[in-house]
Write an enzyme that holds these catalytic residues in place. Structure first.
Site, mmCIF file in Angstrom:
data_model
loop_
_atom_site.group_PDB
_atom_site.id
_atom_site.type_symbol
_atom_site.label_atom_id
_atom_site.label_comp_id
_atom_site.label_asym_id
_atom_site.label_seq_id
_atom_site.Cartn_x
_atom_site.Cartn_y
_atom_site.Cartn_z
ATOM 1 N N GLU A 181 -4.353 -6.040 -9.431
ATOM 2 C CA GLU A 181 -2.601 -5.713 -8.916
ATOM 3 C C GLU A 181 -1.916 -6.880 -9.555
ATOM 4 O O GLU A 181 -2.354 -7.708 -10.431
ATOM 5 C CB GLU A 181 -2.436 -5.976 -7.852
ATOM 6 C CG GLU A 181 -3.758 -5.183 -6.686
ATOM 7 C CD GLU A 181 -3.153 -5.361 -5.298
ATOM 8 O OE1 GLU A 181 -2.520 -6.551 -5.013
ATOM 9 O OE2 GLU A 181 -4.168 -5.198 -4.254
ATOM 10 N N GLU A 218 -4.136 -13.239 -3.435
ATOM 11 C CA GLU A 218 -2.959 -12.582 -3.957
ATOM 12 C C GLU A 218 -1.929 -12.421 -3.047
ATOM 13 O O GLU A 218 -1.205 -11.705 -1.920
ATOM 14 C CB GLU A 218 -4.029 -10.678 -4.429
ATOM 15 C CG GLU A 218 -3.768 -10.820 -2.358
ATOM 16 C CD GLU A 218 -4.683 -8.807 -2.214
ATOM 17 O OE1 GLU A 218 -3.468 -8.729 -2.437
ATOM 18 O OE2 GLU A 218 -5.216 -8.824 -1.527
ATOM 19 N N HIS A 278 0.535 -1.257 0.090
ATOM 20 C CA HIS A 278 0.004 -0.030 -0.211
ATOM 21 C C HIS A 278 1.012 1.496 0.106
ATOM 22 O O HIS A 278 0.138 2.501 0.442
ATOM 23 C CB HIS A 278 -0.797 -0.215 1.299
ATOM 24 C CG HIS A 278 -1.961 -1.448 1.589
ATOM 25 N ND1 HIS A 278 -2.490 -1.623 2.590
ATOM 26 C CD2 HIS A 278 -2.160 -1.946 0.136
ATOM 27 C CE1 HIS A 278 -3.506 -2.655 2.567
ATOM 28 N NE2 HIS A 278 -3.174 -3.145 0.563
#
Length: 400
Positions: A260, A356, A230
């Site tokens: 992503e 992820e 992040h």
């Protein structure tokens, strides 16, 4: 001059993310939960629950907002500064409170609940100061933390929600392609990020002409800036051989989706390619594990074993995936549906979850950087459906 504590100001045409029947069904399930808990009224204060049950996504700007639900009413409580916009964007009734007297917000809520009731509240959101006013003004016979039950309800998506999430995933892909096209040596992270964001906002406006537009964003990271998932965008310029992290986040009526991807500028060295391919393999393995009956903890342990067998587990930094729905980076989180060791939730059809995996190699070591792939999957009766379309891996993502 009459200066009321609160009033109703309803004007204009109502536009909501979903049909009235969708909100009625959500409220009916909530009322069933309230019956089981013996709760007479619920006071929601979070952006995610107010949006989930009413469609209204507030902008607090230092003022409190609420949704009050009883067996017969659903009423948003909003500040006068917003005029009739909250009514135009909510299902049910709306009351506007004024600034003329302190705590008119609570007087407006009391007008719906009445005193001395059994009241549900969000224990993970309301502040200590507001809880004291809750007790002072409403004098509840008993208060019940309703947040865990509402989170469990939000984890199961309706067909209408899945359709919106699917559209969001398609918009995220469009942002990803725009970012790929913008990647060149010497270009700043911020310029690449803006290209992706602008492409997504244009697409959202095209697909949802009656929506409100806000909060869509991109995190595009390069080099050492890829070490955290992040990390904010900077003005760092891209260099040949840089590892990149593409992260697109379209926001549609409070609903979050994401894409992503790991990329490299121009070329990828052998050490980096080895780590990248290993993370891609873990990503594919993880997606194969997502299906009804599998537990979040069980999936996590299997991916841990996969990395441990390759001597890579020490480079993992967080969980392997999370739920989707009414959430974003500053509100909402269905923490009961995350792929972590301490979450025992069992996957069921209608849930939507990401895969992820991320590996972070420290700066100065071979293959340094953060590697992450991210797809969104809908759990079906017999497995999953991947609704992310942008390709992952070295064949497509060595660019610029």
């Amino acid at each position: 001059m009459d200066r009321p504590d609160f009033y109703r100001f309803h004007q204009g045409h109502r536009n909501l993310p979903f049909a009235d029947a969708e909100y009625d069904a959500r409220l009916a399930r909530l009322c069933s939960t309230m019956d089981k808990l013996g709760v007479e009224a619920c006071i929601f204060t979070s952006m995610h629950n107010i949006a989930y049950y009413s469609g209204f996504l507030y902008c607090a700007f230092g003022r409190p907002y609420a949704l009050v639900v009883t067996k017969s009413q659903s009423v948003t409580i909003s500040a006068g500064i917003d005029a009739a916009q909250p009514w135009r964007r909510c299902h049910g009734d709306n009351i506007t409170y004024t600034d003329w007297q302190r705590n008119n917000y609570w007087r407006a809520i009391l007008s719906v609940t009445g005193p001395g009731k059994v009241i549900g509240f969000e224990g993970d959101h309301i502040t200590l100061a507001q809880k004291a006013l809750f007790d002072e003004f409403l004098t509840p016979a008993r208060s019940e933390d309703i947040a865990p039950a509402t989170m469990r309800q939000r984890m199961h998506k309706s067909p209408a929600e899945i359709a919106l999430i699917r559209a969001g995933a398609e918009v995220a892909d469009i942002g990803g392609y725009a970012i790929k096209d913008a990647i060149k040596e010497g270009v700043r992270e911020i310029d690449v990020a803006m290209a992706g964001r602008d492409a997504m906002e244009r697409e959202i406006a095209k697909r949802f002409p009656d929506a409100e537009y806000r909060d869509t964003w991109v995190w595009f990271q390069s080099g050492i800036n890829t070490d955290g998932a992040h990390n904010p965008v900077t003005a760092r310029t891209l260099q040949r051989g840089d590892i990149l992290s593409l992260n697109t986040f379209p926001m549609i009526s409070g609903y979050y989706t994401a894409l992503e991807r790991t990329l490299f500028v121009g070329t990828v060295d052998d050490a980096s390619l080895q780590i990248w391919n290993a993370n891609v393999a873990a990503h594919e393995y993880g997606m194969s594990l997502l299906g009804p009956g599998a537990s979040c903890a069980g999936i996590t342990h299997k991916i841990n074993d996969f990395f441990a067998e390759r001597d890579l587990l020490q480079y993992r930094t967080f969980g392997y995936g999370h739920s989707f729905g009414v959430l974003s980076h500053y509100y909402g989180r269905e923490a009961g549906l995350e792929l972590r060791e301490d979450i025992d939730t069992v996957l069921e059809p209608g849930m939507v979850i990401s895969m992820e995996p991320m590996l972070t190699i420290a700066d100065g070591k071979p293959g340094a950087g953060g590697y992450r792939e991210h797809d969104i999957l809908v759990i079906t009766e017999d497995g999953n459906e991947n609704i992310t379309g942008y390709p992952y891996g070295p064949e497509f993502n060595v660019v610029g």
